[in-house]
Design an enzyme around this catalytic site. Structure first.
Site, PDB file in Angstrom:
ATOM      1  N   ASN A  11      92.954 -13.517  90.139  1.00  0.00           N
ATOM      2  CA  ASN A  11      93.566 -12.248  90.550  1.00  0.00           C
ATOM      3  C   ASN A  11      92.597 -11.130  90.170  1.00  0.00           C
ATOM      4  O   ASN A  11      92.453 -10.805  88.993  1.00  0.00           O
ATOM      5  CB  ASN A  11      94.915 -12.071  89.831  1.00  0.00           C
ATOM      6  CG  ASN A  11      95.540 -10.710  90.110  1.00  0.00           C
ATOM      7  OD1 ASN A  11      95.077  -9.966  90.977  1.00  0.00           O
ATOM      8  ND2 ASN A  11      96.582 -10.379  89.368  1.00  0.00           N
ATOM      9  N   TRP A  12      91.957 -10.572  91.187  1.00  0.00           N
ATOM     10  CA  TRP A  12      90.929  -9.559  90.916  1.00  0.00           C
ATOM     11  C   TRP A  12      91.519  -8.188  90.572  1.00  0.00           C
ATOM     12  O   TRP A  12      90.794  -7.286  90.181  1.00  0.00           O
ATOM     13  CB  TRP A  12      89.993  -9.410  92.127  1.00  0.00           C
ATOM     14  CG  TRP A  12      89.103 -10.599  92.345  1.00  0.00           C
ATOM     15  CD1 TRP A  12      89.118 -11.783  91.657  1.00  0.00           C
ATOM     16  CD2 TRP A  12      88.056 -10.717  93.316  1.00  0.00           C
ATOM     17  NE1 TRP A  12      88.150 -12.628  92.147  1.00  0.00           N
ATOM     18  CE2 TRP A  12      87.482 -12.006  93.166  1.00  0.00           C
ATOM     19  CE3 TRP A  12      87.548  -9.867  94.302  1.00  0.00           C
ATOM     20  CZ2 TRP A  12      86.428 -12.448  93.964  1.00  0.00           C
ATOM     21  CZ3 TRP A  12      86.495 -10.311  95.096  1.00  0.00           C
ATOM     22  CH2 TRP A  12      85.942 -11.589  94.932  1.00  0.00           C
ATOM     23  N   LYS A  13      92.828  -8.031  90.811  1.00  0.00           N
ATOM     24  CA  LYS A  13      93.476  -6.722  90.595  1.00  0.00           C
ATOM     25  C   LYS A  13      92.685  -5.655  91.366  1.00  0.00           C
ATOM     26  O   LYS A  13      92.221  -5.959  92.462  1.00  0.00           O
ATOM     27  CB  LYS A  13      93.600  -6.442  89.089  1.00  0.00           C
ATOM     28  CG  LYS A  13      94.246  -7.641  88.367  1.00  0.00           C
ATOM     29  CD  LYS A  13      94.651  -7.376  86.953  1.00  0.00           C
ATOM     30  CE  LYS A  13      95.276  -8.647  86.374  1.00  0.00           C
ATOM     31  NZ  LYS A  13      95.798  -8.484  85.023  1.00  0.00           N
ATOM     32  N   HIS A  91     104.055  -9.581  90.212  1.00  0.00           N
ATOM     33  CA  HIS A  91     103.125  -9.514  89.073  1.00  0.00           C
ATOM     34  C   HIS A  91     103.632  -8.464  88.080  1.00  0.00           C
ATOM     35  O   HIS A  91     104.187  -7.440  88.473  1.00  0.00           O
ATOM     36  CB  HIS A  91     101.716  -9.160  89.561  1.00  0.00           C
ATOM     37  CG  HIS A  91     100.702  -9.297  88.463  1.00  0.00           C
ATOM     38  ND1 HIS A  91     100.502  -8.317  87.515  1.00  0.00           N
ATOM     39  CD2 HIS A  91      99.877 -10.328  88.138  1.00  0.00           C
ATOM     40  CE1 HIS A  91      99.577  -8.741  86.661  1.00  0.00           C
ATOM     41  NE2 HIS A  91      99.187  -9.950  87.013  1.00  0.00           N
ATOM     42  N   GLU A  93     102.263  -6.176  86.487  1.00  0.00           N
ATOM     43  CA  GLU A  93     101.794  -4.797  86.707  1.00  0.00           C
ATOM     44  C   GLU A  93     102.576  -4.129  87.835  1.00  0.00           C
ATOM     45  O   GLU A  93     102.827  -2.925  87.807  1.00  0.00           O
ATOM     46  CB  GLU A  93     100.280  -4.799  86.977  1.00  0.00           C
ATOM     47  CG  GLU A  93      99.505  -5.096  85.698  1.00  0.00           C
ATOM     48  CD  GLU A  93      98.233  -5.898  85.877  1.00  0.00           C
ATOM     49  OE1 GLU A  93      97.675  -5.920  86.991  1.00  0.00           O
ATOM     50  OE2 GLU A  93      97.808  -6.525  84.880  1.00  0.00           O
ATOM     51  N   GLU A 163     103.387 -15.706  83.237  1.00  0.00           N
ATOM     52  CA  GLU A 163     102.400 -14.849  82.581  1.00  0.00           C
ATOM     53  C   GLU A 163     103.113 -13.988  81.543  1.00  0.00           C
ATOM     54  O   GLU A 163     103.721 -12.968  81.893  1.00  0.00           O
ATOM     55  CB  GLU A 163     101.725 -13.925  83.603  1.00  0.00           C
ATOM     56  CG  GLU A 163     101.005 -14.644  84.714  1.00  0.00           C
ATOM     57  CD  GLU A 163      99.964 -13.748  85.388  1.00  0.00           C
ATOM     58  OE1 GLU A 163      98.782 -14.026  85.224  1.00  0.00           O
ATOM     59  OE2 GLU A 163     100.343 -12.767  86.036  1.00  0.00           O
ATOM     60  N   GLY A 169      95.476  -9.401  79.763  1.00  0.00           N
ATOM     61  CA  GLY A 169      94.423  -8.417  79.522  1.00  0.00           C
ATOM     62  C   GLY A 169      94.272  -8.028  78.061  1.00  0.00           C
ATOM     63  O   GLY A 169      93.578  -7.063  77.739  1.00  0.00           O
ATOM     64  N   SER A 208      94.998 -13.936  79.697  1.00  0.00           N
ATOM     65  CA  SER A 208      93.788 -14.129  78.881  1.00  0.00           C
ATOM     66  C   SER A 208      93.253 -15.559  78.894  1.00  0.00           C
ATOM     67  O   SER A 208      92.755 -16.055  77.876  1.00  0.00           O
ATOM     68  CB  SER A 208      94.032 -13.645  77.437  1.00  0.00           C
ATOM     69  OG  SER A 208      94.316 -12.264  77.434  1.00  0.00           O
ATOM     70  N   GLY A 229      92.815 -13.410  85.397  1.00  0.00           N
ATOM     71  CA  GLY A 229      92.465 -12.020  85.677  1.00  0.00           C
ATOM     72  C   GLY A 229      90.991 -11.772  85.380  1.00  0.00           C
ATOM     73  O   GLY A 229      90.107 -12.155  86.146  1.00  0.00           O
ATOM     74  N   GLY A 230      90.711 -11.144  84.226  1.00  0.00           N
ATOM     75  CA  GLY A 230      89.346 -10.717  83.875  1.00  0.00           C
ATOM     76  C   GLY A 230      88.276 -11.776  84.074  1.00  0.00           C
ATOM     77  O   GLY A 230      87.209 -11.485  84.644  1.00  0.00           O
TER      78      GLY A 230
HETATM   79  P1  13P Z   1      93.920 -11.604  82.306  1.00  0.00           P
HETATM   80  O1  13P Z   1      93.411 -12.998  82.588  1.00  0.00           O
HETATM   81  O2  13P Z   1      92.875 -10.544  82.458  1.00  0.00           O
HETATM   82  O3  13P Z   1      94.680 -11.549  81.023  1.00  0.00           O
HETATM   83  O4  13P Z   1      94.993 -11.281  83.483  1.00  0.00           O
HETATM   84  C1  13P Z   1      95.974 -12.196  83.748  1.00  0.00           C
HETATM   85  C2  13P Z   1      96.684 -11.776  84.986  1.00  0.00           C
HETATM   86  O5  13P Z   1      97.387 -10.786  85.014  1.00  0.00           O
HETATM   87  C3  13P Z   1      96.498 -12.590  86.199  1.00  0.00           C
HETATM   88  O6  13P Z   1      97.422 -12.252  87.185  1.00  0.00           O
END
Ligand code: 13P
Length: 247
Positions: A11-13, A91, A93, A163, A169, A208, A229-230
């Site tokens: 997930n590149w956000k 998600h 967010e 999640e 994050g 994470s 994510g990251g």
């Molecule tokens: P991180 O891997 O950066 O913690 O993000 C997880 C995420 O929100 C994937 O959708």
């Protein structure tokens, strides 16, 4: 993991570039196959570019509406017609920053499926909810909002991503035992509705995940891959995470 083929999804956000698409497409080509499905959620404006590069991808959200005067929204049927197969819904967010309720998320799930997309339903508790011992209650409500609206059979054509919000994050990953306990709770809950749906459903862990912790997480009995994510923005890390998911 048994008969469930694992998924590793990035997930590149609100990050990424045409350059990153090329790099991740090269990684995906090397590591996709029998052992695992590799998936990418780039920003929607890069979707065509990502599909042209050969990536298996989806959007990070879709509108709950079919079409019409909804400026700025992402139309599920258009996503499908571009050649994408999936969308994230709910998600954390989207829930916390944009105020999406369980009901909104269920509506988006419905719209995704009726457009031919497979929704990945994201669920998870906040730190405060975990501290209060409400993890199971929260994920149950998030799941049952969809089940009540669409029935348990709708989950047969979906994926769940657990999640924990406190792990997203933050660098604080759930331990494999903590993650497995919630994944098992989710599968057992769904089992009480429909055994077949529950045992075939893929439940991904997110929060994470990196190349140092993915192998142990993915080795848990009820964890069928990850939503990253990251680390999905770093081609070599993403590749290593993909390689640690084995069907
Ligand atoms: P991180 O891997 O950066 O913690 O993000 C997880 C995420 O929100 C994937 O959708």
């Amino acid at each position: 993991m048994g008969q469930r083929k694992p998924i590793v999804a990035g997930n590149w956000k609100m990050n990424g570039s045409c350059e990153l698409i090329k790099e991740i497409a090269a990684v995906s080509e090397q590591v996709s196959g029998e052992q695992r499905e590799v998936l990418v959620f780039p920003p929607a404006i890069l979707l065509s570019e990502a599909i042209s590069a050969g990536l298996n991808c989806g959007t990070q959200t879709v509108s709950e509406f079919e079409s019409g005067a909804y400026t700025g929204e992402i139309q599920a049927s258009l996503v499908k017609s571009l050649g994408a197969n999936y969308t994230l819904v709910g998600h954390s967010e989207r829930r916390s920053i944009y105020g999406e309720s369980n009901e909104d998320v269920a509506n988006k799930f419905a719209q995704a499926q009726s457009s031919g997309l497979t929704p990945i339903l994201c669920i998870g508790e906040t730190q405060a909810q975990r501290t209060e011992g409400k993890t199971e209650e929260v994920v149950k409500q998030q799941l049952e909002a969809v089940i009540k609206k669409l029935g348990i059979a709708s989950l047969a054509n979906s994926v769940i991503a657990y999640e924990p919000v406190w792990a997203i994050g933050t660098g604080l990953t759930a331990t494999p035992e903590q993650a497995q306990a919630t994944h098992k709770y989710i599968r057992d809950l769904l089992h009480s509705y429909d055994q077949q749906v529950a045992s075939a459903l893929r439940i991904l862990y997110g929060g994470s995940v990196n190349e140092s912790n993915s192998e142990l997480l993915f080795a848990q009995a009820d964890i069928d891959g990850g939503l990253i994510g990251g680390a999905s923005l770093k081609p070599q890390s993403f590749k290593a995470i993909c390689e640690s998911a084995k069907g």
